[in-house]
Design an enzyme around this catalytic site. Structure first.
Site, short mmCIF file in Angstrom:
data_model
loop_
_atom_site.label_atom_id
_atom_site.label_comp_id
_atom_site.label_asym_id
_atom_site.label_seq_id
_atom_site.Cartn_x
_atom_site.Cartn_y
_atom_site.Cartn_z
N CYS A 384 7.09 -2.76 -11.87
CA CYS A 384 5.95 -3.56 -12.31
C CYS A 384 5.91 -3.65 -13.84
O CYS A 384 6.70 -4.39 -14.41
CB CYS A 384 4.66 -3.00 -11.72
SG CYS A 384 3.37 -4.25 -11.66
N HIS A 510 5.77 -2.90 -6.23
CA HIS A 510 5.78 -1.43 -6.23
C HIS A 510 6.51 -0.91 -5.00
O HIS A 510 5.88 -0.62 -3.98
CB HIS A 510 4.34 -0.89 -6.26
CG HIS A 510 3.64 -1.14 -7.54
ND1 HIS A 510 3.68 -0.26 -8.60
CD2 HIS A 510 2.90 -2.20 -7.94
CE1 HIS A 510 2.98 -0.76 -9.60
NE2 HIS A 510 2.49 -1.93 -9.23
N GLU A 512 7.58 1.89 -4.48
CA GLU A 512 7.21 3.28 -4.19
C GLU A 512 6.16 3.39 -3.07
O GLU A 512 6.03 4.44 -2.46
CB GLU A 512 6.72 4.00 -5.45
CG GLU A 512 5.40 3.53 -6.05
CD GLU A 512 5.54 2.40 -7.06
OE1 GLU A 512 6.55 1.67 -7.02
OE2 GLU A 512 4.63 2.25 -7.91
N1 GLN Z 1 -0.23 -4.34 -16.62
C1 GLN Z 1 0.72 -5.12 -15.90
C2 GLN Z 1 0.08 -6.31 -15.20
O1 GLN Z 1 -1.11 -6.33 -14.98
C3 GLN Z 1 1.51 -4.28 -14.92
C4 GLN Z 1 0.69 -3.71 -13.81
C5 GLN Z 1 1.35 -2.57 -13.08
O2 GLN Z 1 2.31 -1.96 -13.59
N2 GLN Z 1 0.85 -2.25 -11.93
O3 GLN Z 1 0.75 -7.23 -14.82
#
Ligand code: GLN
Length: 548
Positions: A384, A510, A512
């Site tokens: 992400c 994600h 994970e």
């Molecule tokens: N801050 C970033 C976004 O909002 C990544 C979010 C995250 O890593 N979950 O896109």
């Protein structure tokens, strides 16, 4: 099995006792007997969901397929019972109050004075019934967060007390997880705190059926009898939960202690032999690694490892599948101020992970970490935010976009290679408004991602507001970056990789959240498989005579 049976799990003496692990382990033991299990977590705080809470305070926010931002215990539940959960599986006091107040505003209570009892407790009971109705499990395990004695937990305890009367004694079982501390000075384990905790529970009308005792030393027969006698629990229902080095061994230990057998007996359900063979084999793999890997995890919440709980568990799952134990080297990204410090902090690691996160703090450090992984050919996985910083690094240092940044960190930058998603721009509320939950991702043939997954379409869970800016796709592609996974309409870039690097893969989702102990996530497995291969090649090279 017919109608749902209910198991309630409460906790006493201290917080962080591992009630979630006990609930999840029981779930595994019932699943291993062929039953359908679901687990519901009640969180007594006023936040509507944990999505807006700081990972520093509350640990990771776990995201379900249907896009609910939930407590990290749901991650344990999914990993232990190998079942995808939904927004029905996590309910906070805030959500209950929000629903009750909405009903009051609509006039649903027909002029009644709206009170904790019966309106809040009824709403809690309705939630339990609704989950049982929609999920139709044989067993619904409900964990009440917090510690018995907390003021905020009272409505939940009153609701489950009433629930026993509503659905009948033979359909409900109460487990109380408690701490039996060891006092070094006297060389004894102490039962008094548990006695007091059960007294508190009884004073609000709940007599536990089973006591699960967290302890660092084995309980002697006399201590078990004492606990039974003073808490009114049958002696065979005093279950010892001794501290374990391997989390996934807990269900096996609970099985030996007879936890599931006692639960089934209390619920009038015949016991049967569980099939735990695959689980036992997995635990064996975790306990007998043939090599070890040092994995750097570079984030800003490194002081609290719960903030990256699913990432750590995913690394362990993948590690076990490639025969490696995992030694995590926590890197506070703010410390990686330049190439030299990054080199000093990262030298000797076998793989690097840059996980998700929010806000600009530590970003330049993360970019330096990515640069180190790219230029030193260290296997790398970005998650992400980790993918967004990987794109910024590549844009700045390879594609000559020297001012590249994300609009999250520099609102008015002139090279926003990461920008806010269109449908996020007009939102004013923070809670529950990100791009959340499961979406399909199409993989590019012959890419590392496609090879790792062994398929061409995957479903993955998301939680973000920003995305790769499509205005820069051509420049980045020309410079050598491969967008190896996209949304079906190709508008959203979901996976990037570097074809010339041993393993440089990052994703907007994600992974994970979908890794399971006996079914590791392909991207984590890919990372660690390459890390093992690279390590073996380096060792073999180092062992060659110099002038061969
Ligand atoms: N801050 C970033 C976004 O909002 C990544 C979010 C995250 O890593 N979950 O896109």
């Amino acid at each position: 099995m017919g109608s749902t049976k209910y198991v309630f799990v409460t906790g006493g003496v201290v917080s962080s006792l591992g009630k979630g692990i006990v609930a999840a382990s029981l779930g595994r033991l019932l699943r291993a007997r062929g039953y359908k299990v679901s687990i519901l977590k009640f969180d007594p705080y006023i936040n509507v969901d944990p999505g807006t809470m700081s990972p520093f305070q509350h640990g990771e926010v776990f995201v379900t397929d249907d896009g609910a931002e939930t407590d990290l215990d749901l991650g344990h539940y999914e990993r232990f019972i190998d079942t995808n959960l939904t927004r029905l599986n996590n309910v906070t006091a805030g959500r209950i109050y929000q629903d009750v107040i909405a009903k009051e505003r609509r006039g649903d209570y027909l002029g009644a004075t709206v009170q904790t009892i019966p309106h809040i407790t009824d709403e809690i009971k309705n939630r339990i019934k609704e989950s049982a109705h929609q999920l139709s499990p044989d067993f619904l395990i409900c964990e009440v967060g917090g510690t018995v004695g907390d003021i905020e937990g009272l409505p939940f305890l009153e609701a489950i007390r009433q629930f026993r009367y509503d659905v009948g004694f033979k359909n409900t079982c109460f487990i109380h997880v408690t701490l039996v501390p060891y006092l070094k000075a006297s060389g004894e384990v102490k039962t008094k705190p548990s006695q007091h905790s059960v007294n508190t529970l009884r004073s609000i009308g709940i007599q536990p059926d089973i006591l699960v005792c967290r302890t660092e030393r084995p309980l002697g027969k006399s201590e078990r009898l004492k606990l039974a006698q003073f808490t009114n629990v049958s002696p065979e229902c005093v279950i010892e939960a001794i501290d374990m080095a391997v989390l996934y061994e807990v269900p096996l230990v609970m099985e030996k202690e007879g936890l599931a057998k006692q639960v089934l007996e209390r619920l009038n359900v015949e016991n049967s032999t569980p099939n735990l063979t695959a689980w036992q084999e997995m635990v064996q793999r975790v306990k007998t690694p043939s090599h070890s890997l040092k994995v750097a995890v570079a984030g800003k919440y490194t002081g609290l490892s719960d903030a990256y709980l699913s990432v750590i568990e995913s690394l362990k799952h993948a590690g076990a599948s490639v025969g490696a134990s995992i030694e995590i080297r926590w890197i506070d990204s703010e410390d990686c101020v330049d190439d030299e410090t990054s080199q000093a902090l990262l030298s000797g690691v076998d793989a690097i992970v840059v996980p998700g996160g929010f806000g600009h703090r530590g970003i330049e450090g993360k970019i330096n970490v990515v640069k180190y992984a790219r230029t030193h050919e260290i296997p790398f996985l970005g998650l992400c935010l980790g993918m967004q910083v990987a794109v910024i690094e590549f844009a700045r240092n390879v594609a000559h976009l020297t001012r590249a940044n994300s609009a999250e960190f520099e609102a008015k930058g002139d090279q926003p290679v990461v920008a806010m998603m269109e449908d996020q721009k007009n939102l004013s509320e923070k809670g529950g408004t990100m791009r959340l939950g499961q979406y399909p991702c199409h993989l590019v043939k012959n890419s590392k991602a496609a090879e790792a997954y062994g398929t061409d379409v995957v479903m993955e869970r998301h939680r973000h507001r920003y995305e790769i800016n499509n205005d820069y796709l051509d420049i980045l592609t020309d410079a050598g970056l491969l967008f190896s996974g996209t949304s079906p309409d190709r508008h959203l870039m979901e996976i990037i990789e570097l074809p010339t690097h041993p393993w440089f893969v990052a994703c907007q989702f994600h992974p994970e959240f979908k890794s399971r102990p006996d079914n590791p996530h392909p991207l984590f497995k890919g990372l660690l498989q390459v890390a093992v291969n690279c390590k073996q090649t380096t060792t073999a090279e180092a062992q060659q005579p110099v002038n061969s």
